[in-house]
Structure formats: structure tokens, C-alpha cells
Design a protein around this motif. Structure first.
Motif, PDB file in Angstrom:
ATOM      1  N   LEU A  19       0.844  -1.199   0.000  1.00  0.00           N
ATOM      2  CA  LEU A  19       0.000   0.000   0.000  1.00  0.00           C
ATOM      3  C   LEU A  19       0.877   1.246   0.000  1.00  0.00           C
ATOM      4  O   LEU A  19       0.653   2.190  -0.764  1.00  0.00           O
ATOM      5  CB  LEU A  19      -0.898   0.016   1.243  1.00  0.00           C
ATOM      6  CG  LEU A  19      -2.167  -0.832   1.200  1.00  0.00           C
ATOM      7  CD1 LEU A  19      -2.797  -0.893   2.594  1.00  0.00           C
ATOM      8  CD2 LEU A  19      -3.158  -0.259   0.185  1.00  0.00           C
ATOM      9  N   MET A  20       1.872   1.248   0.883  1.00  0.00           N
ATOM     10  CA  MET A  20       2.729   2.430   1.016  1.00  0.00           C
ATOM     11  C   MET A  20       3.553   2.647  -0.266  1.00  0.00           C
ATOM     12  O   MET A  20       3.717   3.782  -0.727  1.00  0.00           O
ATOM     13  CB  MET A  20       3.655   2.261   2.230  1.00  0.00           C
ATOM     14  CG  MET A  20       4.352   3.538   2.645  1.00  0.00           C
ATOM     15  SD  MET A  20       5.706   3.215   3.809  1.00  0.00           S
ATOM     16  CE  MET A  20       4.796   2.700   5.259  1.00  0.00           C
ATOM     17  N   ILE A  21       4.058   1.551  -0.820  1.00  0.00           N
ATOM     18  CA  ILE A  21       4.881   1.685  -2.028  1.00  0.00           C
ATOM     19  C   ILE A  21       4.014   2.151  -3.207  1.00  0.00           C
ATOM     20  O   ILE A  21       4.410   3.028  -3.984  1.00  0.00           O
ATOM     21  CB  ILE A  21       5.621   0.361  -2.330  1.00  0.00           C
ATOM     22  CG1 ILE A  21       6.624   0.068  -1.199  1.00  0.00           C
ATOM     23  CG2 ILE A  21       6.326   0.413  -3.676  1.00  0.00           C
ATOM     24  CD1 ILE A  21       7.350  -1.262  -1.303  1.00  0.00           C
ATOM     25  N   ALA A  22       2.813   1.587  -3.330  1.00  0.00           N
ATOM     26  CA  ALA A  22       1.902   2.037  -4.403  1.00  0.00           C
ATOM     27  C   ALA A  22       1.539   3.517  -4.193  1.00  0.00           C
ATOM     28  O   ALA A  22       1.408   4.269  -5.158  1.00  0.00           O
ATOM     29  CB  ALA A  22       0.654   1.164  -4.435  1.00  0.00           C
ATOM     30  N   ASP A  23       1.408   3.918  -2.927  1.00  0.00           N
ATOM     31  CA  ASP A  23       1.095   5.323  -2.621  1.00  0.00           C
ATOM     32  C   ASP A  23       2.217   6.261  -3.060  1.00  0.00           C
ATOM     33  O   ASP A  23       2.004   7.452  -3.258  1.00  0.00           O
ATOM     34  CB  ASP A  23       0.863   5.496  -1.110  1.00  0.00           C
ATOM     35  CG  ASP A  23      -0.556   5.115  -0.713  1.00  0.00           C
ATOM     36  OD1 ASP A  23      -1.401   4.933  -1.619  1.00  0.00           O
ATOM     37  OD2 ASP A  23      -0.816   4.983   0.494  1.00  0.00           O
ATOM     38  N   GLU A  24       3.424   5.718  -3.125  1.00  0.00           N
ATOM     39  CA  GLU A  24       4.562   6.520  -3.605  1.00  0.00           C
ATOM     40  C   GLU A  24       4.523   6.671  -5.116  1.00  0.00           C
ATOM     41  O   GLU A  24       4.972   7.670  -5.662  1.00  0.00           O
ATOM     42  CB  GLU A  24       5.870   5.802  -3.260  1.00  0.00           C
ATOM     43  CG  GLU A  24       6.315   5.938  -1.853  1.00  0.00           C
ATOM     44  CD  GLU A  24       7.815   6.200  -1.814  1.00  0.00           C
ATOM     45  OE1 GLU A  24       8.534   5.639  -2.663  1.00  0.00           O
ATOM     46  OE2 GLU A  24       8.239   6.985  -0.971  1.00  0.00           O
ATOM     47  N   ILE A  25       4.044   5.609  -5.777  1.00  0.00           N
ATOM     48  CA  ILE A  25       4.112   5.569  -7.240  1.00  0.00           C
ATOM     49  C   ILE A  25       2.983   6.375  -7.876  1.00  0.00           C
ATOM     50  O   ILE A  25       3.194   7.093  -8.856  1.00  0.00           O
ATOM     51  CB  ILE A  25       4.085   4.098  -7.729  1.00  0.00           C
ATOM     52  CG1 ILE A  25       5.363   3.375  -7.277  1.00  0.00           C
ATOM     53  CG2 ILE A  25       3.901   4.004  -9.242  1.00  0.00           C
ATOM     54  CD1 ILE A  25       5.348   1.866  -7.509  1.00  0.00           C
ATOM     55  N   ARG A  26       1.775   6.274  -7.316  1.00  0.00           N
ATOM     56  CA  ARG A  26       0.608   6.874  -7.973  1.00  0.00           C
ATOM     57  C   ARG A  26       0.724   8.386  -8.185  1.00  0.00           C
ATOM     58  O   ARG A  26       0.380   8.892  -9.269  1.00  0.00           O
ATOM     59  CB  ARG A  26      -0.671   6.513  -7.216  1.00  0.00           C
ATOM     60  CG  ARG A  26      -1.189   5.100  -7.564  1.00  0.00           C
ATOM     61  CD  ARG A  26      -2.641   4.940  -7.160  1.00  0.00           C
ATOM     62  NE  ARG A  26      -2.882   5.368  -5.793  1.00  0.00           N
ATOM     63  CZ  ARG A  26      -2.709   4.588  -4.737  1.00  0.00           C
ATOM     64  NH1 ARG A  26      -2.324   3.333  -4.874  1.00  0.00           N
ATOM     65  NH2 ARG A  26      -2.927   5.063  -3.526  1.00  0.00           N
ATOM     66  N   PRO A  27       1.214   9.146  -7.188  1.00  0.00           N
ATOM     67  CA  PRO A  27       1.331  10.593  -7.438  1.00  0.00           C
ATOM     68  C   PRO A  27       2.269  10.917  -8.599  1.00  0.00           C
ATOM     69  O   PRO A  27       2.077  11.920  -9.293  1.00  0.00           O
ATOM     70  CB  PRO A  27       1.902  11.138  -6.117  1.00  0.00           C
ATOM     71  CG  PRO A  27       1.586  10.104  -5.096  1.00  0.00           C
ATOM     72  CD  PRO A  27       1.573   8.780  -5.813  1.00  0.00           C
ATOM     73  N   ARG A  28       3.273  10.073  -8.797  1.00  0.00           N
ATOM     74  CA  ARG A  28       4.191  10.316  -9.926  1.00  0.00           C
ATOM     75  C   ARG A  28       3.482  10.080 -11.245  1.00  0.00           C
ATOM     76  O   ARG A  28       3.754  10.746 -12.244  1.00  0.00           O
ATOM     77  CB  ARG A  28       5.417   9.395  -9.815  1.00  0.00           C
ATOM     78  CG  ARG A  28       6.178   9.634  -8.523  1.00  0.00           C
ATOM     79  CD  ARG A  28       7.380   8.736  -8.437  1.00  0.00           C
ATOM     80  NE  ARG A  28       7.958   8.818  -7.099  1.00  0.00           N
ATOM     81  CZ  ARG A  28       9.188   8.474  -6.796  1.00  0.00           C
ATOM     82  NH1 ARG A  28       9.982   8.015  -7.732  1.00  0.00           N
ATOM     83  NH2 ARG A  28       9.644   8.573  -5.564  1.00  0.00           N
ATOM     84  N   ILE A  29       2.594   9.079 -11.252  1.00  0.00           N
ATOM     85  CA  ILE A  29       1.807   8.845 -12.465  1.00  0.00           C
ATOM     86  C   ILE A  29       0.867  10.034 -12.699  1.00  0.00           C
ATOM     87  O   ILE A  29       0.757  10.546 -13.819  1.00  0.00           O
ATOM     88  CB  ILE A  29       1.019   7.519 -12.343  1.00  0.00           C
ATOM     89  CG1 ILE A  29       1.994   6.334 -12.266  1.00  0.00           C
ATOM     90  CG2 ILE A  29       0.038   7.349 -13.510  1.00  0.00           C
ATOM     91  CD1 ILE A  29       1.354   4.997 -11.957  1.00  0.00           C
ATOM     92  N   ALA A  30       0.222  10.485 -11.620  1.00  0.00           N
ATOM     93  CA  ALA A  30      -0.692  11.632 -11.723  1.00  0.00           C
ATOM     94  C   ALA A  30       0.038  12.851 -12.274  1.00  0.00           C
ATOM     95  O   ALA A  30      -0.479  13.585 -13.136  1.00  0.00           O
ATOM     96  CB  ALA A  30      -1.296  11.942 -10.354  1.00  0.00           C
ATOM     97  N   SER A  31       1.257  13.031 -11.814  1.00  0.00           N
ATOM     98  CA  SER A  31       2.044  14.181 -12.256  1.00  0.00           C
ATOM     99  C   SER A  31       2.362  14.078 -13.754  1.00  0.00           C
ATOM    100  O   SER A  31       2.286  15.077 -14.495  1.00  0.00           O
ATOM    101  CB  SER A  31       3.331  14.235 -11.408  1.00  0.00           C
ATOM    102  OG  SER A  31       4.319  14.948 -12.059  1.00  0.00           O
TER     103      SER A  31
END
Lengths: 366, 366
Positions: free
Chosen positions: B81-93
Motif C-alpha cells: 500500500l505504502m509503495i503504491a502510494d509513492e508511485i501513484r502521485p508520480r503517475i498523476a504528475s
């Protein structure tokens, strides 16, 4: 569920830097900067390190004389020449039936780039084998310094030639030519070597059937089946992971329900893994890599290695050796293929079989 | 060379009949009579037996309390969960950057056949995740009894829709629909699940790069890399060989230079093999299949299994369990992914990443 109570000990995502080897990969992919910002996984091609085997490492020590093994031969020698001799007349018979029925014969186009003596020998043997079973073959020879376009054009011309049902580009190619591009261009329906990624994908995926299975792995399995060796449920180890032998061999063994392990140059202590094998297929290109103490008593050994070793006592100046130390392995294994006379003749027989299949498919002849 | 002197002990080609299991295969391929006259190798599809795990076999015995393992937790819990939470904002950006630069946003089309509750939940989670990062998504719902043509038409319409960059057909499909045909029709450039045989072939073959790597295996590797776990040279065991997880996971680990073994339902004594693993990925769908005594101390465990188990104490009536007995494994492993909260969130993050990549590629946006 104890997940909640365990959450105190967490792996903190690695924010600063990846382990050394991955950092190395990143430096090779910096052009892809946006993607690498999102994911830390490197591109797969950037990971493609050559499989260089270290002949002087401790893995290659000669075992002490005698060792744990008897001095008696335990292995039956699987005679690939004899088995291929059984298969070829059946192909010839099918070729005749096809010609008698529809007036067509299978056609194979071989493209040979450069003047490697071993490649010339392999191509000559394939052409002779074609003649013997009635397959019409042609050889196109291109110079060692031919351009990629010249090679691609040759492939493209055979793609549209209705008298050609199978196309084979003899490997290895000179360094400047990209074998991947050749596979991409080569018609899937004429890919009798089975190297096209669609054929490899369909070989790997259950529920699917490739149009062609690569000749050498197909020959290995045919040897096992015809020797009455059960594959399902057996532990199989493949040494080597080349796109043309090791990879498809491991995928094919898995389709046959073996439990497969793949050993390569980055494997630590490979002998520990090979000693668990019921079936061992080696395709490395390192003479005597596999010693007697790499083997479990009773293993079935299929040696794909065909390594020319200088030998002044031979007429041609060299003799062929496999990847397996035959003299030692024959005292441990229950069955073993010799080199030469094991897998080699089967590879050619499978090429003939694939070419026949291609022609039957092209003419909807059953 | 001793070949000559050994030729007396030959394997006589098996003329009369193949081993029992191969004979069974032959009976399923009798329509292909001419081919089977030449070769004894059966068609691969005729070999495709279901991987049915036997929960009551001796492999699944509960180890004695205590066993050889301490009662202390040794494993760090890898927080997906925490690692995916790190990745998703970068995709959003990246999605915002794309929209700002060229006025395009990635589009994902999801096709859901039938009313399986688990599939509905998975699809809902994917749609929510798309919304969060700015990917435009659509869901096409087809009835459980839809025809293959209806499904293929839906796929075909998205293939030519320029606002759709990724197409996902939620699996499993009802029995009467052929997942292979869907993959064949689905545009390679929009195959964000990475199930097309070309993508699997290019994943397997060194020197090649698939357009998309299947989301779950890609998520597993990303978890390992971000947790600082070295893959190269490690012994990796994958339990399960499904086309959508086990197979691509084993191929991907091999591209990362692990020494990979694949365990499946036909593997004898699987625990003997898993106990050698430095990295273990399980994708079987059998709760508690992997017990503590299947593991080597210090192993890294990635548990893909997501098995709903009835539990009246949970609001929804069930809870999710992995393939691994977490309570035992956490006392043996050095790191382990929990279920839920391990691989699952990463699968969705990789789907977003693949959809972004598809859109970037379609618009030549770097």
C-alpha cells in the motif's frame, strides 16, 4: 490475521538509491528519464548481460578420481542418428504423398551470411537432408559485410515466394546484423526455426500452440519420448538460456509438466541444482562444463553442446565435444546422448518436419 | 571419445507404444494422424492438464507446533500500500504534464463480463485508481451469457478508438468465452495487461522488450527492487504457472538473472524445492498452501494469492488470505508481503503505469 500487529516492522520503500546493479541499469536508460522517475524497474534490454561462464571457477574443478561413482558404465547411450533415421523416411513418404496428391513439394530457403566454416557445414548438412526426403531447398549466400537491408530484402523476397514454405537464417549472424529484426520481418507461417516471438509466446502459454517449435528443443523432447523416458512430474534442469535452445527447451519441458529450473552463468553453485535433476539438458557451448559430480545417479542427460576441439589426429583437424564430460557422465546417468550423434541429427530431422508442416499448412493439405 | 566403444548399450527407439500419458495425448490428437505418424511428440494443447492442487496430500500437513523455527517474527513486512502510494502521485504528475503539453490524457477501457462479485470489486478499484491519477476510464459491462462475437466486437471498437490507449478484459471469463481469442484480437499497442503472446514472447527473449509487462509480475519485481532486495544470482521459486501471473513472473525473474524454478501441481515434493528459494513468489489460489516448513530461513516471500475465506466477523462476510500461512512464514522469512496490502495495490499501480506508457507511446510523448 496478524497483519495489523505486524505492521510495526515495515520495509521502508527504498527512496535514496537502488542496489548497485540496478543503479548500473539506470545509467543505461537515462534517456527514458520520465519512466524511470515513476518506476524503479529498469528496462529489460538494459539488463541483458552476456552469459559468460567462468571455466576456472571452483565449479569446474575436476573431481577426484573415482569419486563417489563406480567405474562401470550405467548409462544407455541414446542414439540420435538411429532415431533420426527412423523419422526421415516417414517425412519422405509424406512429401511423396503430397506431391502425388496436389503436385506440390515443400520448399526451404536457407540464408547464409559470411563464411564461417561451422555454419557452412551445418547448412550443407541441412541441404543434403532436404534432398534425401524430397524437400526442395535453396541457399542464398550473402557476404560477411552485407547490410541489414540486403538481408531483410532476401527474407522479404522469400516471404512472398509461394514455392518457399520455410525460411531459415543460419545463426550466428555477424555482429552488425540484428537477429531480432530478422525474426520480426520473417513470415510467421515460414518461421521453421520457431524463433519468432509469437511462436515463443505461444510455446510458453498454456492453451496455445506455436506454429513451429524450435528444432533443437523439439528434437530433445522427441528423443526423450522415443526412448520411453517420462517427463511429467520429473525435475528437469536446463543449463543455458539462449533464445534458440535453452529458453524454448525450458518452456517445452514445462508444457510437458516437468518441474523446470534454469541454470545460467549468474547461477551460484550450479552443480547443487543440477544434482537434483532427473532430466538434464545442457546448451551452453562449454566443453566438459558438466562433470560427473554435477549429476544425480540415474539422471537422463541430453547434451546439446557441440564444441569443436582442435585435434590433429582427426582428418579435419578438430573433433566435436559436448558440454558434458561424457566419460564421467556415462558412469552416473541412466541414459545420455553422445556428441556427435545425439541431438544434432534430431535438430535436422525436426527442421525437415517443420518444413513439411509449413507446406501442408500453406496448401491446406492433411 | 568413448562414444564408439559405448555404442553397444543403445536405447532402442520405442517402436511399439509411447508411455501411458503420451498415449493418452495421442488419443486426443487422432484427427492429426499424418503428423503423429512422423513424430511421437504430442500437440502442446493436448498436454494442457489443469493444475489441480491436492489440499489433502501429505504436502499440506500442518507442521508440528514450534517446529524448527523460533516463535519470534523475523520478517519485515513489505507494505505494498505504502509503495503504491509513492508511485501513484508520480503517475498523476505525468498525466498532468501530458495534458498540459499536448491536451491529451490516457484512456483505459475495461470490459467486464458477467456479475462475479470479486471481478466487480477489482474493476471498481481499478476505476477509482484511474480517477485519482487523471486517467479517463470507461467500463463496458456484458452479460454472463454474451456471445464471443459480442465480446470481440467490444474489443475491436476500442482497438480503433483513439481516446482509448489501454484495454483490459477482466478475468476470469465465463467458460464459453476463449481468452486466447480475445488476446489475439486485442491491439498489441493497447494490451496493458501484457497477455498477448507477442508481449509474453518478448518478455521471455533476451534482446527484446515487451510493450507491456503483465501488471502483477511487474508489481512483484517493483516491490522487490524498492525494498532493496537483490534479484540477480538469487534462487527464485515461483509456485504456479498461470499465463497471467506465474509464467510471466518466472520469465521476468529470469530476465533479472535469478536462477528460477517453477513449481506446479505436478511437482513432486514441492516443499523440497521451495526450501531452496531465496525469493519465493506464490500465485496459486490455495490459502495456506505454503507453510513455515516450506521456507528457508531468510527467504523473501511475495504472496500473490488473494483467496476469499468466509468469515462472519467481517463486515462483508469474508476476509482475504494469501497462499502463504502468514503467521508461520513471518517467523522464518526475512521479508514478506501481506494479504491484503501487499501485491494487490501494486498490480493496480502497474496498470496505471502501463496505461500511461501506452498513451505516451500513442502520442509520441516523452
Amino acid at each position: 490475521m496478524m497483519v495489523g500487529s505486524l505492521m510495526r516492522r515495515m520495509v521502508v520503500p527504498c527512496r535514496k538509491k537502488a542496489p548497485l546493479r540496478h543503479r548500473i541499469s539506470f545509467t543505461t536508460t537515462t534517456h527514458d528519464s520520465h519512466a524511470s522517475q515513476i518506476l524503479m524497474s529498469p528496462s529489460l534490454v538494459s539488463l541483458d548481460l552476456p552469459d559468460v561462464w567462468a571455466p576456472n571457477s571452483s565449479h569446474f574443478q575436476v573431481p577426484s578420481p573415482g569419486g563417489n561413482f563406480s567405474n562401470e558404465q550405467t548409462a544407455a547411450v541414446i542414439n540420435g542418428l538411429m532415431i533420426a533415421d527412423e523419422i526421415r523416411p516417414r517425412i519422405a513418404s509424406e512429401v511423396r504423398r503430397m506431391q502425388d496428391s496436389i503436385g506440390e513439394v515443400p520448399g526451404l530457403a536457407v540464408i547464409l551470411v559470411g563464411e564461417r566454416r561451422d555454419s557452412q557445414t551445418y547448412v550443407r548438412n541441412k541441404i543434403i537432408a532436404c534432398e534425401e526426403v524430397g524437400i526442395v531447398s535453396t541457399v542464398t549466400e550473402l557476404p560477411d559485410d552485407c547490410t541489414e537491408d540486403e538481408l531483410l530484402n532476401a527474407v522479404a523476397s522469400f516471404n512472398v515466394d509461394p514455392s518457399v514454405h520455410g525460411i531459415l537464417v543460419q545463426l550466428p549472424l555477424p555482429q552488425h546484423l540484428d537477429v531480432g529484426k530478422i525474426s520480426d520481418v520473417l513470415s510467421l507461417e515460414k518461421d521453421v526455426d520457431g524463433f519468432h516471438p509469437v511462436n515463443i509466446g505461444n510455446l510458453a502459454m498454456r492453451g496455445r500452440e506455436p506454429l513451429f517449435i524450435s528444432c533443437t528443443p523439439k528434437g530433445c523432447i522427441e528423443l526423450l519420448i522415443r526412448s520411453g523416458i517420462e517427463i511429467m512430474g520429473k525435475k528437469a534442469v536446463v543449463i543455458g538460456r539462449s533464445n534458440i535452445v535453452g529458453l524454448p527447451a525450458s518452456l517445452l519441458l514445462q508444457r510437458h509438466h516437468a518441474t523446470v529450473s534454469v541454470v545460467h552463468a549468474f547461477t551460484k553453485n550450479p552443480a547443487q541444482i543440477t544434482r537434483e535433476a532427473d532430466i538434464l539438458i545442457t546448451a551452453v557451448g562449454m566443453p566438459n562444463l558438466v562433470r560427473g559430480n554435477w549429476l544425480k545417479p540415474g539422471v537422463v542427460v541430453v547434451d546439446v553442446g557441440t564444441n569443436p576441439i582442435e585435434d590433429a589426429s582427426c582428418e579435419c583437424g578438430y573433433r566435436l565435444m559436448g558440454d558434458v564430460c561424457f566419460e564421467e557422465a556415462v558412469k552416473v546417468a541412466s541414459a545420455i546422448t553422445p556428441v556427435p550423434g545425439g541431438v544434432g541429427p534430431m535438430t535436422i530431422a525436426m527442421l525437415l518436419s517443420n518444413t513439411l508442416d509449413a507446406a501442408k499448412r500453406a496448401h491446406s493439405f492433411t
